[in-house]
Design an enzyme around this catalytic site. Structure first.
Site, PDB file in Angstrom:
ATOM      1  N   HIS A 161      70.733 -23.286 -53.987  1.00 25.16           N
ATOM      2  CA  HIS A 161      70.948 -24.091 -55.183  1.00 25.16           C
ATOM      3  C   HIS A 161      71.080 -23.217 -56.427  1.00 25.16           C
ATOM      4  CE1 HIS A 161      69.159 -26.991 -58.293  1.00 25.16           C
ATOM      5  NE2 HIS A 161      70.315 -27.523 -57.953  1.00 25.16           N
ATOM      6  N   ARG A 162      72.288 -23.136 -56.969  1.00 21.05           N
ATOM      7  CA  ARG A 162      72.591 -22.228 -58.084  1.00 21.05           C
ATOM      8  C   ARG A 162      72.268 -20.783 -57.680  1.00 21.05           C
ATOM      9  NH1 ARG A 162      69.244 -25.845 -62.563  1.00 21.05           N
ATOM     10  NH2 ARG A 162      69.808 -27.850 -61.649  1.00 21.05           N
ATOM     11  N   GLU A 190      75.563 -22.959 -54.099  1.00 23.02           N
ATOM     12  CA  GLU A 190      75.965 -24.100 -54.910  1.00 23.02           C
ATOM     13  C   GLU A 190      76.140 -23.613 -56.336  1.00 23.02           C
ATOM     14  OE1 GLU A 190      74.961 -27.596 -57.632  1.00 23.02           O
ATOM     15  OE2 GLU A 190      73.889 -25.707 -57.334  1.00 23.02           O
ATOM     16  N   ASP A 240      77.652 -24.497 -60.496  1.00 28.41           N
ATOM     17  CA  ASP A 240      77.978 -25.520 -61.493  1.00 28.41           C
ATOM     18  C   ASP A 240      79.113 -25.014 -62.379  1.00 28.41           C
ATOM     19  OD1 ASP A 240      75.748 -27.425 -60.969  1.00 28.41           O
ATOM     20  OD2 ASP A 240      74.536 -25.682 -61.511  1.00 28.41           O
ATOM     21  N   HIS A 287      74.653 -24.544 -65.641  1.00 29.06           N
ATOM     22  CA  HIS A 287      74.234 -25.902 -65.292  1.00 29.06           C
ATOM     23  C   HIS A 287      74.205 -26.843 -66.487  1.00 29.06           C
ATOM     24  CE1 HIS A 287      71.283 -29.158 -64.667  1.00 29.06           C
ATOM     25  NE2 HIS A 287      71.809 -29.208 -63.463  1.00 29.06           N
ATOM     26  N   GLU A 290      80.054 -27.746 -57.791  1.00 26.86           N
ATOM     27  CA  GLU A 290      79.769 -28.974 -58.525  1.00 26.86           C
ATOM     28  C   GLU A 290      80.508 -28.965 -59.843  1.00 26.86           C
ATOM     29  OE1 GLU A 290      76.283 -31.623 -60.684  1.00 26.86           O
ATOM     30  OE2 GLU A 290      75.688 -30.111 -59.199  1.00 26.86           O
ATOM     31  N   LYS A 310      80.403 -30.063 -63.239  1.00 23.20           N
ATOM     32  CA  LYS A 310      79.309 -30.493 -64.105  1.00 23.20           C
ATOM     33  C   LYS A 310      79.868 -31.173 -65.352  1.00 23.20           C
ATOM     34  CE  LYS A 310      75.681 -29.893 -63.423  1.00 23.20           C
ATOM     35  NZ  LYS A 310      74.640 -30.756 -62.822  1.00 23.20           N
ATOM     36  N   ASP A 326      66.225 -24.116 -53.818  1.00 18.60           N
ATOM     37  CA  ASP A 326      66.055 -22.929 -54.659  1.00 18.60           C
ATOM     38  C   ASP A 326      65.555 -21.747 -53.828  1.00 18.60           C
ATOM     39  OD1 ASP A 326      66.712 -24.592 -56.752  1.00 18.60           O
ATOM     40  OD2 ASP A 326      64.718 -24.596 -57.673  1.00 18.60           O
TER      41      ASP A 326
END
Length: 276
Positions: A41-42, A68, A70, A83, A142, A144, A267
């Site tokens: 995640h990020r 992942e 953003d 993000h 993603e 955003k 994370d």
């Protein structure tokens, strides 16, 4: 059925620690764990500043299946990774992303807020990430707040087509958003790329809503708070896969394995694959 039932692999999951979670872990075999995509995640953002090269490189080292990211757009039209719609939280600057030029954004320190050892980490560009990681790890993109950036769907599509990355099986690309109209546009522009819808709204888990999503999406990606076995079964019955966000405890990962999800966004990639 989903319009791309056999396309794609990868995406997202999550949950808070519950006192009952550990009980689920005992029934999950190593083979079953390996079938679930591990999405950083990020990046490996529990260990390095989110949406930076440091976090993405660490995710690769930890053998995650996907990173992942953003994607937003600078004032002068460049796609960048961050993000929040402002730079305030994750850099030493202030202001809205869309009101700062790429030059201004690239002068910001995007690492020191996390730890002094990350001082000087930059906000990456989308092009930079595609060039650095294609072929090394899957990328869950993603969009955003795409409503702030008219035409961003076409811009993302062009960047992928330029690199011949619009053929998902070879390049492990998935595109998702909370903005359903935005991902519908992406589906038209990139019909071979798997699409994901993000939600934390229980209203989006009705049979009628899920059926609508299945007409254009391949992934239904809810927040951990609305994941149940019944929901997972409903999503699968419509030919979609399911991911959830954001895992921050080993117990959360164990719970989601038990629920039967297809991917976990975390994370901490080592919570999904303890070997790392």
């Amino acid at each position: 059925m989903s319009k791309k039932w056999l396309i794609g692999t990868g995406v997202a999951l999550t949950l808070f620690l519950t006192p009952f979670s550990q009980a689920f872990a005992d029934g999950i075999t190593e083979g079953e764990r390996k079938k679930v995509d591990n999405v950083a995640h990020r990046g490996a953002s529990g260990y390095a500043p989110e949406n930076t090269i440091a976090a993405f490189d660490l995710a690769v080292d930890m053998k995650a299946d996907y990173i992942e990211i953003d994607v937003q757009r600078s004032k002068d039209g460049e796609l960048v990774l961050i993000h929040d719609t402002t730079v305030n939280r994750t850099t030493n600057g202030t202001g809205r992303v869309g009101e700062l030029t790429l030059e201004q954004l690239r002068k910001l320190d995007a690492g020191s807020w996390f730890g002094s050892e990350f001082a000087g980490e930059l906000i990456p560009t989308f092009d930079e990430i595609l060039d650095r990681y294609r072929g090394k790890i899957g990328i869950l993109v993603e969009l955003k707040a795409p409503e702030l950036y008219p035409g961003i769907e076409a811009q993302v599509a062009e960047a992928l087509k330029k690199r011949n990355m619009d053929k998902s099986k070879n390049n492990k690309i998935i595109i998702q958003s909370f903005n359903f109209e935005s991902v519908k546009k992406v589906n038209e522009l990139l019909p071979r790329i798997p699409i994901g819808v993000l939600t934390s709204n229980r209203a989006d888990t009705t049979v009628e809503a899920l059926q609508e999503f299945s007409t254009y999406a391949d992934w239904f990606n809810p927040s951990y708070g609305i994941v149940t076995k019944e929901l997972v079964e409903q999503v699968h019955s419509l030919g979609m896969k399911i991911g959830s966000w954001t895992v921050r405890t080993p117990e959360a990962a164990d719970f989601l394995f038990e629920m039967g999800v297809d991917a976990i966004i975390t994370d901490y990639p080592d919570y999904v694959d303890p070997r790392n």
